[in-house]
Scaffold this active site. Sequence first.
Site, PDB file in Angstrom:
ATOM      1  CB  THR A   1      72.100   2.240 -67.072  1.00 40.90           C
ATOM      2  OG1 THR A   1      73.422   1.740 -67.286  1.00 40.90           O
ATOM      3  CG2 THR A   1      71.094   1.238 -67.629  1.00 40.90           C
TER       4      THR A   1
ATOM      5  CG  HIS B   1      71.810   4.886 -72.215  1.00 37.42           C
ATOM      6  ND1 HIS B   1      72.039   5.368 -73.488  1.00 37.42           N
ATOM      7  CD2 HIS B   1      73.031   4.779 -71.630  1.00 37.42           C
ATOM      8  CE1 HIS B   1      73.330   5.553 -73.672  1.00 37.42           C
ATOM      9  NE2 HIS B   1      73.954   5.213 -72.559  1.00 37.42           N
TER      10      HIS B   1
ATOM     11  N   GLY C   1      82.321   1.743 -71.600  1.00 41.57           N
ATOM     12  CA  GLY C   1      81.304   2.735 -71.931  1.00 41.57           C
ATOM     13  C   GLY C   1      80.226   2.175 -72.841  1.00 41.57           C
TER      14      GLY C   1
END
Length: 340
Positions: free
Chosen positions: A39, A42, A259
């Site tokens: 994360t 991202h 995912g």
Amino acid sequence: MKAAVLVAPMQFDIRDVPIPECGAFDVLIKVERCGICGTDLHIYHGNYSRDRLPLIPGHEFSGTIAAIGDAVQGFTHGQRVTADINLGCRSCFYCRKNEILNCPQRVQLGIHVDGGMAEYVRVPAHAVVPLPPDMPVEQGTMVEPLSCIVRAFRKSHLRLGESVLVIGGGPIGQLHLQLALRAGAAPVILVEPNPQRAALGKELGADHVVSDIARADDLVRAVTNGRGVDIAIESVGSPQLYEQAFTLIRPGGRVIAFGLAKPEHTFRIAALDFVLREQGIQASVAGMGDDMHEAATLLGYRRVDVAPFLTTIYRLDDVQDAFARLAEDRSVLKIQLQVA
């Protein structure tokens, strides 16, 4: 205090910023370690929380209590802790059901508001999670990721002796693998193309490891009497792998969607076949509430081996290099930042 501030996608700035004020109902944590996860990558690449920049990321952190609010009881200075990063209103329909991610007022530490890539982080006392007294602080950073797996397995309704296929052998996939084994799944199959991660999966107890998803069907049929697995866990975030997962579960089997794909990604299900085969799908993404405390207990009793994820350490000052390496170097499973 020193903090790693993401000021723009792929651009960190090490800054001196004010230490957060500890309110009456808060606890101030002196951060010792903070992990970097998918994360965070991202966010780093601008695919998530871009509208929240500048931001101090970090949601896999652990440390010791530095200050306690006047209205807080049950904690002591110097106590080792981590935190449930999911902060909701605590009174709505979703919060009452421990579905905090669906709370209209929900924010997450290190994702929507400043988190643990700093010397101190302020946490509401109700979200503080004590660590077992003998747990090394670096292991405390693994409570949050393991709590995500705990929640996924709760939602999977795994039964003893059911077969499990884990697609993806990154840190999260390796945790899925270990918890499946501890929960009594048999056989447990891992799909992972990277040789080092595949070897780790075998070392951690996978009954079968296959490097190519295209070859997984033959293995799955061979070890399940031709049926397909009871549960397939997609821990990569690939639309193609999601679609493949549905071909590998048995009639009546289910896919655990874990995912994270990109916002524009979709995958297709053959609707008639899905219904006639009475298959299921259950999404799960983050641990919260009791999931955190149960993850801490599992780690405290060494039910899960997290040593492979604690080997690569960077200083907070080198956060830019740490993110760049994790994004590019598939030989690295996980990176922790040494903060204190």
